[in-house]
Write a protein that holds these residues in place. Structure first.
Motif, PDB file in Angstrom:
ATOM      1  N   GLY A 156     -34.160  27.469 119.175  1.00  0.00           N
ATOM      2  CA  GLY A 156     -34.204  27.218 117.739  1.00  0.00           C
ATOM      3  C   GLY A 156     -32.961  26.447 117.313  1.00  0.00           C
ATOM      4  N   ILE A 157     -33.157  25.330 116.616  1.00  0.00           N
ATOM      5  CA  ILE A 157     -32.056  24.479 116.156  1.00  0.00           C
ATOM      6  C   ILE A 157     -32.197  24.347 114.650  1.00  0.00           C
ATOM      7  N   PHE A 158     -31.155  24.715 113.924  1.00  0.00           N
ATOM      8  CA  PHE A 158     -31.252  24.787 112.474  1.00  0.00           C
ATOM      9  C   PHE A 158     -30.090  24.043 111.822  1.00  0.00           C
ATOM     10  N   GLU A 159     -30.401  23.243 110.824  1.00  0.00           N
ATOM     11  CA  GLU A 159     -29.360  22.653 109.984  1.00  0.00           C
ATOM     12  C   GLU A 159     -29.048  23.627 108.854  1.00  0.00           C
ATOM     13  N   ASN A 160     -27.775  23.992 108.717  1.00  0.00           N
ATOM     14  CA  ASN A 160     -27.380  24.896 107.642  1.00  0.00           C
ATOM     15  C   ASN A 160     -27.251  24.083 106.360  1.00  0.00           C
ATOM     16  N   GLN A 161     -28.189  24.308 105.426  1.00  0.00           N
ATOM     17  CA  GLN A 161     -28.243  23.511 104.216  1.00  0.00           C
ATOM     18  C   GLN A 161     -27.402  24.084 103.079  1.00  0.00           C
ATOM     19  N   ALA A 162     -26.744  25.214 103.300  1.00  0.00           N
ATOM     20  CA  ALA A 162     -26.015  25.867 102.225  1.00  0.00           C
ATOM     21  C   ALA A 162     -24.782  25.056 101.817  1.00  0.00           C
ATOM     22  N   ILE A 163     -24.353  25.203 100.550  1.00  0.00           N
ATOM     23  CA  ILE A 163     -23.237  24.407 100.046  1.00  0.00           C
ATOM     24  C   ILE A 163     -22.130  25.258  99.434  1.00  0.00           C
ATOM     25  N   SER A 164     -22.148  26.558  99.707  1.00  0.00           N
ATOM     26  CA  SER A 164     -21.034  27.404  99.277  1.00  0.00           C
ATOM     27  C   SER A 164     -20.656  28.319 100.434  1.00  0.00           C
ATOM     28  N   GLU A 165     -19.449  28.905 100.360  1.00  0.00           N
ATOM     29  CA  GLU A 165     -19.020  29.784 101.443  1.00  0.00           C
ATOM     30  C   GLU A 165     -19.964  30.966 101.589  1.00  0.00           C
ATOM     31  N   TYR A 166     -20.402  31.540 100.469  1.00  0.00           N
ATOM     32  CA  TYR A 166     -21.257  32.723 100.511  1.00  0.00           C
ATOM     33  C   TYR A 166     -22.620  32.391 101.123  1.00  0.00           C
ATOM     34  N   THR A 167     -23.278  31.325 100.620  1.00  0.00           N
ATOM     35  CA  THR A 167     -24.612  31.004 101.128  1.00  0.00           C
ATOM     36  C   THR A 167     -24.567  30.499 102.562  1.00  0.00           C
ATOM     37  N   THR A 168     -23.499  29.783 102.933  1.00  0.00           N
ATOM     38  CA  THR A 168     -23.360  29.350 104.328  1.00  0.00           C
ATOM     39  C   THR A 168     -23.253  30.564 105.242  1.00  0.00           C
ATOM     40  N   ARG A 169     -22.493  31.572 104.802  1.00  0.00           N
ATOM     41  CA  ARG A 169     -22.338  32.794 105.594  1.00  0.00           C
ATOM     42  C   ARG A 169     -23.662  33.558 105.691  1.00  0.00           C
ATOM     43  N   ILE A 170     -24.439  33.583 104.594  1.00  0.00           N
ATOM     44  CA  ILE A 170     -25.734  34.265 104.602  1.00  0.00           C
ATOM     45  C   ILE A 170     -26.656  33.645 105.654  1.00  0.00           C
ATOM     46  N   VAL A 171     -26.718  32.307 105.679  1.00  0.00           N
ATOM     47  CA  VAL A 171     -27.573  31.622 106.647  1.00  0.00           C
ATOM     48  C   VAL A 171     -27.105  31.936 108.065  1.00  0.00           C
ATOM     49  N   ASN A 172     -25.793  31.852 108.303  1.00  0.00           N
ATOM     50  CA  ASN A 172     -25.261  32.095 109.650  1.00  0.00           C
ATOM     51  C   ASN A 172     -25.445  33.536 110.099  1.00  0.00           C
ATOM     52  N   GLN A 173     -25.009  34.471 109.270  1.00  0.00           N
ATOM     53  CA  GLN A 173     -24.933  35.871 109.684  1.00  0.00           C
ATOM     54  C   GLN A 173     -26.266  36.594 109.599  1.00  0.00           C
ATOM     55  N   ARG A 174     -27.060  36.273 108.579  1.00  0.00           N
ATOM     56  CA  ARG A 174     -28.254  37.071 108.338  1.00  0.00           C
ATOM     57  C   ARG A 174     -29.535  36.356 108.729  1.00  0.00           C
ATOM     58  N   PHE A 175     -29.622  35.059 108.427  1.00  0.00           N
ATOM     59  CA  PHE A 175     -30.897  34.385 108.658  1.00  0.00           C
ATOM     60  C   PHE A 175     -31.065  33.921 110.095  1.00  0.00           C
ATOM     61  N   ILE A 176     -30.017  33.348 110.719  1.00  0.00           N
ATOM     62  CA  ILE A 176     -30.155  32.762 112.051  1.00  0.00           C
ATOM     63  C   ILE A 176     -29.503  33.604 113.142  1.00  0.00           C
ATOM     64  N   GLN A 177     -28.304  34.148 112.893  1.00  0.00           N
ATOM     65  CA  GLN A 177     -27.550  34.868 113.913  1.00  0.00           C
ATOM     66  C   GLN A 177     -27.425  34.011 115.178  1.00  0.00           C
ATOM     67  N   PRO A 178     -26.705  32.898 115.091  1.00  0.00           N
ATOM     68  CA  PRO A 178     -26.710  31.901 116.166  1.00  0.00           C
ATOM     69  C   PRO A 178     -25.908  32.321 117.389  1.00  0.00           C
ATOM     70  N   SER A 208     -17.409  31.492 107.261  1.00  0.00           N
ATOM     71  CA  SER A 208     -18.851  31.715 107.322  1.00  0.00           C
ATOM     72  C   SER A 208     -19.324  32.017 108.742  1.00  0.00           C
ATOM     73  N   VAL A 209     -18.416  31.972 109.730  1.00  0.00           N
ATOM     74  CA  VAL A 209     -18.788  32.165 111.132  1.00  0.00           C
ATOM     75  C   VAL A 209     -18.900  33.661 111.435  1.00  0.00           C
ATOM     76  N   PRO A 210     -20.024  34.145 111.957  1.00  0.00           N
ATOM     77  CA  PRO A 210     -20.170  35.570 112.282  1.00  0.00           C
ATOM     78  C   PRO A 210     -19.256  35.968 113.439  1.00  0.00           C
ATOM     79  N   ALA A 211     -18.857  37.204 113.459  1.00  0.00           N
ATOM     80  CA  ALA A 211     -18.018  37.720 114.535  1.00  0.00           C
ATOM     81  C   ALA A 211     -18.729  37.563 115.874  1.00  0.00           C
ATOM     82  N   GLY A 212     -17.950  37.128 116.884  1.00  0.00           N
ATOM     83  CA  GLY A 212     -18.497  36.986 118.223  1.00  0.00           C
ATOM     84  C   GLY A 212     -19.229  35.692 118.482  1.00  0.00           C
ATOM     85  N   THR A 213     -19.260  34.785 117.501  1.00  0.00           N
ATOM     86  CA  THR A 213     -19.978  33.516 117.651  1.00  0.00           C
ATOM     87  C   THR A 213     -19.046  32.438 118.200  1.00  0.00           C
TER      88      THR A 213
END
Length: 439
Positions: A156-178, A208-213
């Motif tokens: 799965g390859i995803f472009e993170n479309q978020a434009i704030s620190e909070y929404t970028t973190r939501i996409v990284n940590q909760r939606f994709i977990q890369p 916005s980077v999840p721990a361990g990524t």
């Protein structure tokens, strides 16, 4: 490339044509023209997004079984984040994994948003001009059950479309977990949501980077990379900087192209051959587009001032340009950056006039130290383009590109390119028909 539907007289002729195609196509970036090219395969289903509420997204992420099942199907998950070059980097990664036989699911959220499923393109139809975080719920509902239909490893390859620190973190940590985040670069964009300075933007992206990524960082500024390393490692992540060889340093987009290889190695894949990388970089270097009436380059797609200036420097050789800056009401931080940029160009005698269109044009015109022509919202794009080309200076489009007016501007440019090429072809034919002179 275009090819006729002719048949070949022999197998040897067909194989020679294949070899020639492969020679010309090395490093080519796939371009997806969604619509008519799929009619022979049956209709391509679009994915409508934008209707669910934000509460629907939160429910999907917090206790949604479909979302957990969706993520579990991927052997590898890669997010492409950063400022510039995200969409093209996602396309390159998708192309590499698809050619290597992986089961690929790719989401691009840039100028022309699409889902690419094993090479087949599905346009994303938004219910408005903005990218919405909760559009991903529709993607899960539409495509989640289909991932398990194939036997090969799924990526799965995803472009993170978020434009704030909070929404970028939501996409990284909760939606994709890369497994890996590829950070293309850090530019002055989304200043009103990510920070006023590049250091502030780097901090927002790092937090916005999840721990361990693991992070593959294309940003080449050593101070910014060191700053990001400290932030990411403090959160339990790891980071490596993309190495750009001396022969490619300073070239537009070189860091994003080499980041593809670094990301491939980070997930245990063989890197792309050097010849293919060289071709990628050569093809993305900007060149003036010749069209009826003059020269033009559409730099609005890069839409940050650092990248726009890199484009300008690579195109000009001591000549002034005529900027056309298109503004959006929801990108006021970007508008302020381009006002400062226009002043800098005027101060350095790189421009003597500027045209502006879109939102807040009056405010922009009052706050720049150069003469301005303001274009109203209801003006015809082809008429505006004609006026720009009468200035006898090469034209650069800047600012924003996602708008109905700029779509119409692209069509007007294409029409003039065709007219220019038709005239050039007619002139060549006329010269070839002249009788040769015997002396």
């Amino acid at each position: 490339m275009a090819h006729s539907g002719q048949r070949y007289p022999s197998e040897a002729d067909a194989r020679a044509a294949i070899e020639r195609f492969e020679e010309l196509g090395v490093g080519a970036l796939p371009v997806y023209n969604v619509g008519s090219e799929y009619e022979w395969r049956g209709p391509t289903e679009a994915v409508e997004v934008g209707r669910p509420s934000i509460t629907g997204l939160l429910k999907e992420l917090t206790r949604g079984r479909r979302h957990r099942d969706f993520l579990a199907q991927f052997d590898t998950r890669i997010i492409v984040s950063g400022s510039r070059g995200k969409s093209s980097t996602v396309r390159r990664l998708d192309d590499v994994f698809n050619r290597r036989g992986y089961d690929t699911f790719t989401k691009i959220t840039g100028n022309y948003p699409v889902i690419i499923r094993n090479g087949r393109v599905h346009p994303i139809e938004r219910q408005g001009p903005r990218t919405t975080l909760y559009e991903n719920v529709n993607v899960i509902r539409e495509f989640g059950p289909r991932i398990g239909e194939f036997d090969s490893k799924a990526v799965g390859i995803f472009e993170n479309q978020a434009i704030s620190e909070y929404t970028t973190r939501i996409v990284n940590q909760r939606f994709i977990q890369p497994d890996v985040i590829l950070m293309t670069n850090v530019r002055q964009d989304h200043n009103d949501t990510l920070g006023k300075r590049r250091q502030d933007i780097a901090r927002s992206l790092s937090r916005s980077v999840p721990a361990g990524t693991h992070v593959v960082n294309g940003e080449q500024h050593p101070a910014l990379h060191e700053y990001m390393r400290e932030e990411i490692e403090a959160r339990g992540g790891t980071i490596e900087q993309v190495e750009v060889p001396a022969r490619h340093r300073g070239l537009l987009g070189a860091e994003t192209v080499h980041a593809v290889n670094t990301a491939l190695q980070a997930v245990g894949e063989t890197p792309v051959p050097a010849a293919e990388l060289n071709a990628f970089i050569e093809q993305i270097q900007p060149e003036w587009v010749h069209l009826e009436g003059g020269r033009l380059f559409n730099a609005a797609e890069v839409n940050d001032v650092e990248s726009t200036e890199m484009v300008r420097r690579s195109l000009v050789d001591g000549e002034n340009i005529l900027p056309f800056v298109y503004l959006r009401f929801d990108r006021r931080g970007r508008t302020a950056s381009f006002a400062d940029y226009i002043d800098l160009l005027a101060e350095r005698d790189c421009i003597d006039h500027v045209h502006v269109g879109g939102a807040d044009t009056g405010t922009f015109a009052r706050n720049v130290d150069v003469s301005v022509t303001v274009h109203e919202d209801d003006e015809d794009a082809a008429t505006v383009l004609k006026e720009l080309l009468t200035a006898d200076q090469p034209v650069m489009l800047m600012g924003n590109t996602v708008d109905a007016f700029m779509r119409a501007m692209e069509d007007a440019i294409a029409d003039r390119v065709v007219a220019y090429r038709d005239r050039e072809r007619a002139d060549r034919t006329r010269r070839s028909d002249l009788p040769s002179m015997q002396f």
